[in-house]
Design an enzyme around this catalytic site. Structure first.
Site, PDB file in Angstrom:
ATOM      1  N   PRO A  11     -26.638 -27.340 -61.808  1.00  0.00           N
ATOM      2  CG  PRO A  11     -28.043 -28.318 -60.233  1.00  0.00           C
ATOM      3  CD  PRO A  11     -27.260 -28.616 -61.472  1.00  0.00           C
ATOM      4  CG  ASN A  12     -27.182 -23.472 -57.520  1.00  0.00           C
ATOM      5  OD1 ASN A  12     -27.988 -22.568 -57.716  1.00  0.00           O
ATOM      6  ND2 ASN A  12     -27.495 -24.572 -56.856  1.00  0.00           N
ATOM      7  NE  ARG A  19     -23.375 -14.963 -52.173  1.00  0.00           N
ATOM      8  CZ  ARG A  19     -24.697 -15.107 -52.229  1.00  0.00           C
ATOM      9  NH1 ARG A  19     -25.242 -16.281 -51.994  1.00  0.00           N
ATOM     10  NH2 ARG A  19     -25.467 -14.080 -52.489  1.00  0.00           N
ATOM     11  CE1 TYR A  24     -18.160 -26.137 -54.939  1.00  0.00           C
ATOM     12  CE2 TYR A  24     -18.905 -24.364 -53.511  1.00  0.00           C
ATOM     13  CZ  TYR A  24     -18.991 -25.665 -53.938  1.00  0.00           C
ATOM     14  OH  TYR A  24     -19.899 -26.510 -53.362  1.00  0.00           O
ATOM     15  CG  ASN A  74     -19.474 -29.911 -61.664  1.00  0.00           C
ATOM     16  OD1 ASN A  74     -20.256 -30.518 -60.918  1.00  0.00           O
ATOM     17  ND2 ASN A  74     -18.612 -29.014 -61.218  1.00  0.00           N
ATOM     18  CB  ALA A  77     -26.895 -30.281 -55.891  1.00  0.00           C
ATOM     19  CD  GLU A  98     -19.947 -37.533 -60.807  1.00  0.00           C
ATOM     20  OE1 GLU A  98     -20.287 -38.690 -61.137  1.00  0.00           O
ATOM     21  OE2 GLU A  98     -20.207 -37.046 -59.687  1.00  0.00           O
ATOM     22  CG  HIS A 100     -17.817 -33.294 -58.231  1.00  0.00           C
ATOM     23  ND1 HIS A 100     -19.088 -32.753 -58.214  1.00  0.00           N
ATOM     24  CD2 HIS A 100     -17.952 -34.610 -58.491  1.00  0.00           C
ATOM     25  CE1 HIS A 100     -19.964 -33.719 -58.445  1.00  0.00           C
ATOM     26  NE2 HIS A 100     -19.302 -34.864 -58.624  1.00  0.00           N
ATOM     27  NE  ARG A 107     -17.550 -28.744 -49.795  1.00  0.00           N
ATOM     28  CZ  ARG A 107     -18.422 -28.301 -50.700  1.00  0.00           C
ATOM     29  NH1 ARG A 107     -18.339 -28.731 -51.956  1.00  0.00           N
ATOM     30  NH2 ARG A 107     -19.339 -27.429 -50.382  1.00  0.00           N
ATOM     31  NE  ARG A 112     -21.844 -29.638 -49.952  1.00  0.00           N
ATOM     32  CZ  ARG A 112     -22.721 -28.993 -50.747  1.00  0.00           C
ATOM     33  NH1 ARG A 112     -22.859 -29.320 -52.001  1.00  0.00           N
ATOM     34  NH2 ARG A 112     -23.449 -28.012 -50.251  1.00  0.00           N
TER      35      ARG A 112
HETATM   36  O1  CA2 Z   1     -17.331 -29.108 -56.428  1.00  0.00           O
HETATM   37  C1  CA2 Z   1     -18.183 -29.110 -57.318  1.00  0.00           C
HETATM   38  O2  CA2 Z   1     -17.931 -28.898 -58.501  1.00  0.00           O
HETATM   39  C2  CA2 Z   1     -19.654 -29.372 -56.958  1.00  0.00           C
HETATM   40  O3  CA2 Z   1     -20.189 -30.225 -57.980  1.00  0.00           O
HETATM   41  C3  CA2 Z   1     -20.387 -28.045 -56.969  1.00  0.00           C
HETATM   42  C4  CA2 Z   1     -21.848 -28.191 -56.590  1.00  0.00           C
HETATM   43  C5  CA2 Z   1     -21.977 -28.886 -55.226  1.00  0.00           C
HETATM   44  O4  CA2 Z   1     -23.350 -29.110 -54.916  1.00  0.00           O
HETATM   45  C6  CA2 Z   1     -21.232 -30.222 -55.206  1.00  0.00           C
HETATM   46  O5  CA2 Z   1     -21.294 -30.762 -53.893  1.00  0.00           O
HETATM   47  C7  CA2 Z   1     -19.788 -30.081 -55.615  1.00  0.00           C
HETATM   48  C8  CA2 Z   1     -22.599 -26.843 -56.674  1.00  0.00           C
HETATM   49  C9  CA2 Z   1     -22.075 -25.811 -55.707  1.00  0.00           C
HETATM   50  C10 CA2 Z   1     -22.970 -24.630 -55.549  1.00  0.00           C
HETATM   51  O6  CA2 Z   1     -22.699 -23.639 -56.536  1.00  0.00           O
HETATM   52  C11 CA2 Z   1     -22.019 -22.496 -56.191  1.00  0.00           C
HETATM   53  C12 CA2 Z   1     -22.142 -21.468 -57.071  1.00  0.00           C
HETATM   54  C13 CA2 Z   1     -21.484 -20.285 -56.826  1.00  0.00           C
HETATM   55  C14 CA2 Z   1     -20.678 -20.153 -55.735  1.00  0.00           C
HETATM   56  C15 CA2 Z   1     -20.567 -21.176 -54.854  1.00  0.00           C
HETATM   57  C16 CA2 Z   1     -21.236 -22.362 -55.076  1.00  0.00           C
END
Ligand code: CA2
Length: 153
Positions: A11-12, A19, A24, A74, A77, A98, A100, A107, A112
């Protein structure tokens, strides 16, 4: 022996690059899929690349990937709470990495750093940006080569 490898993003991650670049980076999901597509081709894998914001869809894809040569996931969340995804990972026969993008141990939100899914994975790569995906595929290729008939042990 399957040469199929699944790249699954949770997700996301479809909004990556828009952002929080300090956490990231500036790469997008399309950049990750291009990098992995090129890497997979070089390594002789057939890559199936998908992203979802829905838990049930991720579970369906893990079922599909049960006999694949490997999975790079990946889970985003989902890794903090999803017991159904944990169970689906445990049903997969092949190696699972896995990944990240950020270093989840570094963090400011300490929650997290605990992925409940890591226990069902072969290993975890965290904090190496999108390079982590490439390294994961290279690791899977090494495992496949070592498992191939006639490979030296
Ligand atoms: O670092 C990673 O790859 C994460 O898996 C990213 C997840 C976060 O919940 C994990 O703690 C670590 C998702 C991040 C939220 O997605 C975003 C999308 C666009 C811009 C910023 C964040």
């Amino acid at each position: 022996m399957s040469s199929r490898v699944y790249l699954l993003n949770g997700p996301n991650l479809d909004l990556l690059g828009e952002r929080e670049p300090e956490i990231y980076g500036r790469h997008t999901l399309a950049d990750i899929e291009t990098l992995c597509g090129e890497t997979a081709q070089r390594l002789g894998f057939e890559l199936i690349a998908r992203q979802t914001n829905a838990e049930h869809e991720m579970i369906g894809w893990l079922h599909e990937a049960r006999r694949a040569a490997g999975i790079v996931i990946n889970p985003a969340a989902f890794c903090y709470h999803s017991v159904p995804i944990l169970d689906a990972l445990r049903l997969c026969d092949g190696p699972i990495v896995e990944v990240h993008i950020s270093n989840i141990y570094r963090r400011s939100e300490t929650w997290r750093s605990h992925s409940i899914l890591a226990a069902a994975c072969t290993g975890v790569i965290t904090g190496l940006g999108i390079e982590g995906y490439r390294l994961a595929l290279e690791y899977l290729a090494r495992l496949s080569a070592a498992a191939a008939p006639g490979a030296r042990r």
